[in-house]
Design a protein around this motif. Structure first.
Motif, PDB file in Angstrom:
ATOM      1  N   PHE A   1       0.823  -1.198   0.000  1.00 26.22           N
ATOM      2  CA  PHE A   1       0.000   0.000   0.000  1.00 26.22           C
ATOM      3  C   PHE A   1       0.862   1.255   0.000  1.00 26.22           C
ATOM      4  N   SER A   2       0.603   2.120  -0.951  1.00 27.78           N
ATOM      5  CA  SER A   2       1.294   3.401  -1.019  1.00 27.78           C
ATOM      6  C   SER A   2       0.602   4.382  -0.081  1.00 27.78           C
ATOM      7  N   THR A   3       1.389   5.154   0.660  1.00 25.91           N
ATOM      8  CA  THR A   3       0.812   6.117   1.598  1.00 25.91           C
ATOM      9  C   THR A   3       0.965   7.554   1.112  1.00 25.91           C
ATOM     10  N   GLY A   4       1.877   7.789   0.196  1.00 24.47           N
ATOM     11  CA  GLY A   4       2.164   9.151  -0.231  1.00 24.47           C
ATOM     12  C   GLY A   4       3.141   9.855   0.691  1.00 24.47           C
ATOM     13  N   ILE A   5       3.623   9.160   1.717  1.00 26.98           N
ATOM     14  CA  ILE A   5       4.588   9.715   2.661  1.00 26.98           C
ATOM     15  C   ILE A   5       5.978   9.244   2.242  1.00 26.98           C
ATOM     16  N   LEU A   6       6.888  10.187   2.052  1.00 23.35           N
ATOM     17  CA  LEU A   6       8.220   9.848   1.573  1.00 23.35           C
ATOM     18  C   LEU A   6       9.266  10.031   2.658  1.00 23.35           C
ATOM     19  N   CYS A   7      10.255   9.151   2.641  1.00 25.88           N
ATOM     20  CA  CYS A   7      11.399   9.245   3.552  1.00 25.88           C
ATOM     21  C   CYS A   7      12.288  10.403   3.111  1.00 25.88           C
TER      22      CYS A   7
ATOM     23  N   ILE B   1      11.794  15.710  10.378  1.00 28.15           N
ATOM     24  CA  ILE B   1      11.743  14.955   9.123  1.00 28.15           C
ATOM     25  C   ILE B   1      11.174  13.561   9.370  1.00 28.15           C
ATOM     26  N   LYS B   2      10.655  12.949   8.299  1.00 27.57           N
ATOM     27  CA  LYS B   2      10.164  11.574   8.340  1.00 27.57           C
ATOM     28  C   LYS B   2      11.251  10.667   7.783  1.00 27.57           C
ATOM     29  N   VAL B   3      11.464   9.539   8.466  1.00 24.15           N
ATOM     30  CA  VAL B   3      12.524   8.607   8.106  1.00 24.15           C
ATOM     31  C   VAL B   3      11.931   7.202   8.048  1.00 24.15           C
ATOM     32  N   CYS B   4      12.157   6.485   6.940  1.00 23.66           N
ATOM     33  CA  CYS B   4      11.665   5.104   6.864  1.00 23.66           C
ATOM     34  C   CYS B   4      12.567   4.205   7.711  1.00 23.66           C
ATOM     35  N   ASN B   5      12.039   3.054   8.091  1.00 26.41           N
ATOM     36  CA  ASN B   5      12.804   2.142   8.943  1.00 26.41           C
ATOM     37  C   ASN B   5      14.045   1.599   8.241  1.00 26.41           C
ATOM     38  N   LEU B   6      14.040   1.544   6.907  1.00 31.78           N
ATOM     39  CA  LEU B   6      15.221   1.069   6.189  1.00 31.78           C
ATOM     40  C   LEU B   6      16.381   2.068   6.283  1.00 31.78           C
ATOM     41  N   CYS B   7      16.077   3.329   6.517  1.00 36.00           N
ATOM     42  CA  CYS B   7      17.113   4.384   6.618  1.00 36.00           C
ATOM     43  C   CYS B   7      17.442   4.760   8.065  1.00 36.00           C
TER      44      CYS B   7
ATOM     45  N   HIS C   1      15.461  10.735   3.603  1.00 37.41           N
ATOM     46  CA  HIS C   1      16.783  10.278   3.159  1.00 37.41           C
ATOM     47  C   HIS C   1      16.749   9.614   1.782  1.00 37.41           C
ATOM     48  N   CYS C   2      15.850   8.661   1.566  1.00 33.89           N
ATOM     49  CA  CYS C   2      15.849   7.889   0.314  1.00 33.89           C
ATOM     50  C   CYS C   2      14.756   8.307  -0.660  1.00 33.89           C
ATOM     51  N   ASN C   3      13.830   9.151  -0.213  1.00 33.71           N
ATOM     52  CA  ASN C   3      12.735   9.651  -1.044  1.00 33.71           C
ATOM     53  C   ASN C   3      11.809   8.525  -1.535  1.00 33.71           C
ATOM     54  N   ASN C   4      11.725   7.448  -0.769  1.00 34.24           N
ATOM     55  CA  ASN C   4      10.840   6.330  -1.092  1.00 34.24           C
ATOM     56  C   ASN C   4       9.691   6.268  -0.099  1.00 34.24           C
ATOM     57  N   ASP C   5       8.602   5.659  -0.523  1.00 32.39           N
ATOM     58  CA  ASP C   5       7.438   5.407   0.328  1.00 32.39           C
ATOM     59  C   ASP C   5       7.469   3.933   0.719  1.00 32.39           C
ATOM     60  N   PRO C   6       7.816   3.611   1.973  1.00 32.97           N
ATOM     61  CA  PRO C   6       7.899   2.213   2.371  1.00 32.97           C
ATOM     62  C   PRO C   6       6.547   1.572   2.670  1.00 32.97           C
ATOM     63  N   GLY C   7       5.480   2.341   2.591  1.00 37.35           N
ATOM     64  CA  GLY C   7       4.154   1.814   2.881  1.00 37.35           C
ATOM     65  C   GLY C   7       3.892   1.750   4.371  1.00 37.35           C
ATOM     66  N   THR C   8       2.972   0.894   4.740  1.00 41.29           N
ATOM     67  CA  THR C   8       2.607   0.754   6.147  1.00 41.29           C
ATOM     68  C   THR C   8       3.277  -0.466   6.751  1.00 41.29           C
ATOM     69  N   LYS C   9       3.271  -0.517   8.072  1.00 38.99           N
ATOM     70  CA  LYS C   9       3.847  -1.665   8.761  1.00 38.99           C
ATOM     71  C   LYS C   9       2.985  -2.892   8.498  1.00 38.99           C
ATOM     72  N   GLU C  10       3.623  -4.024   8.377  1.00 34.09           N
ATOM     73  CA  GLU C  10       2.912  -5.278   8.139  1.00 34.09           C
ATOM     74  C   GLU C  10       1.971  -5.597   9.298  1.00 34.09           C
ATOM     75  N   SER C  11       2.367  -5.229  10.496  1.00 29.81           N
ATOM     76  CA  SER C  11       1.582  -5.545  11.686  1.00 29.81           C
ATOM     77  C   SER C  11       0.476  -4.532  11.982  1.00 29.81           C
TER      78      SER C  11
END
Length: 79
Positions: free
Chosen positions: A8-14, A41-47, A16-26
């Motif tokens: 699922f795309s959220t439209g929220i971008l990291c 700033i917003k940061v994805c868990n991968l960054c 650092h990487c400018n990617n949308d990691p979606g929502t948490k699986e849980s």
């Protein structure tokens, strides 16, 4: 450790990487990352590791201010 990204795309971008990691699986209402209140700033868990290495070089070194980012119910179902 491998992470599964949401389809699922959220439209929220990291910041650092400018990617949308979606929502948490849980939890489909939590973005797969966090908002850093010190850096504003917003940061994805991968960054996350990269982010804290980046943060160590600035004026907010040593501060920990993660808060979850909530995704609106209709926002996480957008394609």
């Amino acid at each position: 450790m491998s992470q599964q990204l949401s389809i699922f795309s959220t439209g929220i971008l990291c910041w650092h990487c400018n990617n949308d990691p979606g929502t948490k699986e849980s939890n489909a209402y939590h973005w797969n990352g966090f908002f850093d209140q010190d850096e504003k700033i917003k940061v994805c868990n991968l960054c996350k590791t990269h982010h804290y290495n980046f943060k160590l070089k600035g004026t907010n070194a040593g501060k920990y201010s993660e808060i979850p980012v909530f995704v609106k119910q209709n926002q996480h179902n957008k394609k």
